[in-house]
Design a protein around this motif. Structure first.
Motif, mmCIF file in Angstrom:
data_model
loop_
_atom_site.group_PDB
_atom_site.id
_atom_site.type_symbol
_atom_site.label_atom_id
_atom_site.label_comp_id
_atom_site.label_asym_id
_atom_site.label_seq_id
_atom_site.Cartn_x
_atom_site.Cartn_y
_atom_site.Cartn_z
ATOM 1 N N THR A 95 0.865 -1.150 0.123
ATOM 2 C CA THR A 95 0.062 -0.055 -0.102
ATOM 3 C C THR A 95 0.854 1.227 -0.017
ATOM 4 O O THR A 95 1.892 1.331 1.033
ATOM 5 N N SER A 96 0.673 2.318 -0.994
ATOM 6 C CA SER A 96 1.400 3.509 -1.098
ATOM 7 C C SER A 96 0.680 4.582 -0.262
ATOM 8 O O SER A 96 -0.466 4.704 -0.059
ATOM 9 N N MET A 97 1.623 5.637 0.211
ATOM 10 C CA MET A 97 1.126 6.712 0.602
ATOM 11 C C MET A 97 0.135 7.505 0.009
ATOM 12 O O MET A 97 0.511 7.648 -1.187
ATOM 13 N N ALA A 98 -0.752 7.912 0.586
ATOM 14 C CA ALA A 98 -1.692 8.871 -0.234
ATOM 15 C C ALA A 98 -1.900 10.229 0.360
ATOM 16 O O ALA A 98 -3.112 10.705 0.406
ATOM 17 N N ALA A 99 -0.776 10.620 0.726
ATOM 18 C CA ALA A 99 -0.764 12.107 1.176
ATOM 19 C C ALA A 99 0.228 12.817 0.748
ATOM 20 O O ALA A 99 1.012 12.231 0.032
ATOM 21 N N LYS A 100 0.060 14.147 0.827
ATOM 22 C CA LYS A 100 1.106 15.109 0.294
ATOM 23 C C LYS A 100 2.529 15.111 1.075
ATOM 24 O O LYS A 100 2.316 14.557 2.217
ATOM 25 N N PRO A 101 3.485 15.073 0.274
ATOM 26 C CA PRO A 101 4.980 15.497 1.210
ATOM 27 C C PRO A 101 4.843 16.079 2.633
ATOM 28 O O PRO A 101 3.997 17.099 2.591
ATOM 29 N N ALA A 102 5.350 15.801 3.408
ATOM 30 C CA ALA A 102 5.326 16.307 4.867
ATOM 31 C C ALA A 102 6.759 16.645 5.422
ATOM 32 O O ALA A 102 7.521 15.713 5.258
ATOM 33 N N TYR A 103 6.863 17.527 5.959
ATOM 34 C CA TYR A 103 8.225 18.251 6.391
ATOM 35 C C TYR A 103 8.121 18.183 8.019
ATOM 36 O O TYR A 103 6.995 18.471 8.419
ATOM 37 N N PHE A 104 9.107 17.657 8.675
ATOM 38 C CA PHE A 104 9.213 17.447 10.215
ATOM 39 C C PHE A 104 10.462 18.203 10.695
ATOM 40 O O PHE A 104 11.447 17.937 10.389
ATOM 41 N N ALA A 105 10.046 19.342 11.587
ATOM 42 C CA ALA A 105 11.437 19.993 12.021
ATOM 43 C C ALA A 105 11.670 19.391 13.366
ATOM 44 O O ALA A 105 12.783 19.951 13.712
ATOM 45 N N LYS A 106 11.158 18.335 13.850
ATOM 46 C CA LYS A 106 11.881 17.466 14.808
ATOM 47 C C LYS A 106 11.965 16.111 14.552
ATOM 48 O O LYS A 106 11.248 15.629 13.562
ATOM 49 N N ASP A 107 12.791 15.420 15.295
ATOM 50 C CA ASP A 107 12.925 13.914 15.182
ATOM 51 C C ASP A 107 11.581 13.216 15.213
ATOM 52 O O ASP A 107 10.925 13.620 16.075
ATOM 53 N N GLY A 121 2.892 -11.827 11.792
ATOM 54 C CA GLY A 121 3.773 -11.990 10.545
ATOM 55 C C GLY A 121 4.508 -10.538 10.128
ATOM 56 O O GLY A 121 4.561 -9.853 11.219
ATOM 57 N N ALA A 122 4.880 -10.413 9.099
ATOM 58 C CA ALA A 122 5.925 -9.761 8.577
ATOM 59 C C ALA A 122 5.123 -8.235 8.047
ATOM 60 O O ALA A 122 4.403 -8.314 7.388
ATOM 61 N N LEU A 123 5.841 -7.256 8.550
ATOM 62 C CA LEU A 123 5.308 -5.943 8.260
ATOM 63 C C LEU A 123 6.767 -4.979 8.047
ATOM 64 O O LEU A 123 7.703 -4.992 8.791
ATOM 65 N N ASP A 124 6.540 -4.290 6.679
ATOM 66 C CA ASP A 124 7.777 -3.432 6.228
ATOM 67 C C ASP A 124 7.309 -2.158 5.841
ATOM 68 O O ASP A 124 6.143 -2.050 5.491
ATOM 69 N N ILE A 125 8.008 -1.124 6.062
ATOM 70 C CA ILE A 125 7.766 0.259 5.366
ATOM 71 C C ILE A 125 9.053 0.437 4.671
ATOM 72 O O ILE A 125 10.006 0.318 4.876
ATOM 73 N N SER A 126 8.787 1.157 3.666
ATOM 74 C CA SER A 126 9.951 1.919 2.642
ATOM 75 C C SER A 126 9.321 3.544 2.680
ATOM 76 O O SER A 126 8.591 3.706 1.903
ATOM 77 N N ALA A 127 10.483 4.363 3.360
ATOM 78 C CA ALA A 127 9.973 5.721 3.245
ATOM 79 C C ALA A 127 11.002 6.454 2.380
ATOM 80 O O ALA A 127 12.139 6.110 2.669
ATOM 81 N N HIS A 128 10.714 7.281 1.441
ATOM 82 C CA HIS A 128 11.559 8.026 0.739
ATOM 83 C C HIS A 128 11.761 9.497 1.301
ATOM 84 O O HIS A 128 10.334 10.032 1.236
ATOM 85 N N PHE A 129 12.914 10.131 1.352
ATOM 86 C CA PHE A 129 12.905 11.252 2.061
ATOM 87 C C PHE A 129 13.828 12.224 1.697
ATOM 88 O O PHE A 129 14.744 11.819 0.975
ATOM 89 N N GLU A 130 13.517 13.573 1.917
ATOM 90 C CA GLU A 130 14.675 14.409 1.485
ATOM 91 C C GLU A 130 15.255 15.018 2.768
ATOM 92 O O GLU A 130 14.360 15.583 3.679
ATOM 93 N N PRO A 131 16.489 14.797 3.256
ATOM 94 C CA PRO A 131 17.150 15.337 4.485
ATOM 95 C C PRO A 131 17.466 16.692 4.292
ATOM 96 O O PRO A 131 18.648 17.070 4.016
ATOM 97 N N LYS A 132 16.565 17.501 4.480
ATOM 98 C CA LYS A 132 16.681 19.001 4.174
ATOM 99 C C LYS A 132 17.272 19.699 5.273
ATOM 100 O O LYS A 132 17.748 20.798 5.255
ATOM 101 N N GLY A 133 17.343 19.271 6.795
ATOM 102 C CA GLY A 133 17.827 19.920 7.625
ATOM 103 C C GLY A 133 16.899 20.993 8.316
ATOM 104 O O GLY A 133 15.593 21.221 7.708
ATOM 105 N N VAL A 134 17.202 21.578 9.528
ATOM 106 C CA VAL A 134 16.194 22.398 10.269
ATOM 107 C C VAL A 134 16.814 23.844 9.965
ATOM 108 O O VAL A 134 17.748 23.901 9.679
#
Length: 134
Positions: A95-107, A121-134
């Protein structure tokens, strides 16, 4: 409702000079109960998540999983279904993410929340992110 730390929780997320990175969270669930929260992976402050995919085995009849986040420091604003709303996991699926890109200012921890029934059973996620910094 228990909080479960996945073996991948403390994996280092390294992107080097690349403007884009991937994080993988994985766990083999064993009788995870309704309402249990699984911390799958941690991302550093300044991450902008562009996409996320949940891959699950058949976790059990009536089971659902939602994928969201909580702040590492425990502050308010967590959303247990920010990336993937409660989705049936009775059969193996991706199942793919159905949300717009999200930026997080905290860990953050990327979390999975179990619903509907006991999950095994097995559960995996693969997240693609841009390490923009704060």
């Amino acid at each position: 409702m228990a909080t479960i730390n996945a073996p991948t929780l403390q994996n280092m997320q390294y992107s080097g000079a690349a403007p884009f990175a991937a994080a993988h969270g994985s766990i083999a669930l064993a009788a995870a109960q309704i309402g249990d929260k699984v911390r799958l992976v941690q991302l550093s402050a300044g991450a902008k998540i562009h996409g996320l995919r949940m891959i699950n085995a058949a976790l059990g009849a009536s089971t659902t999983v939602s994928i969201g986040f909580e702040y590492v420091d425990g502050s308010a604003g967590a959303d247990p279904a920010a990336f993937v709303p409660a989705t049936s996991t009775a059969a193996a699926a991706s199942t793919s993410m159905a949300a717009k890109p999200a930026y997080f200012a905290k860990d953050i921890f990327i979390t999975a929340t179990i619903g509907g029934g006991v999950a095994n059973g097995a559960l995996d996620i693969s997240a693609h992110f841009e390490p923009k910094g704060v």
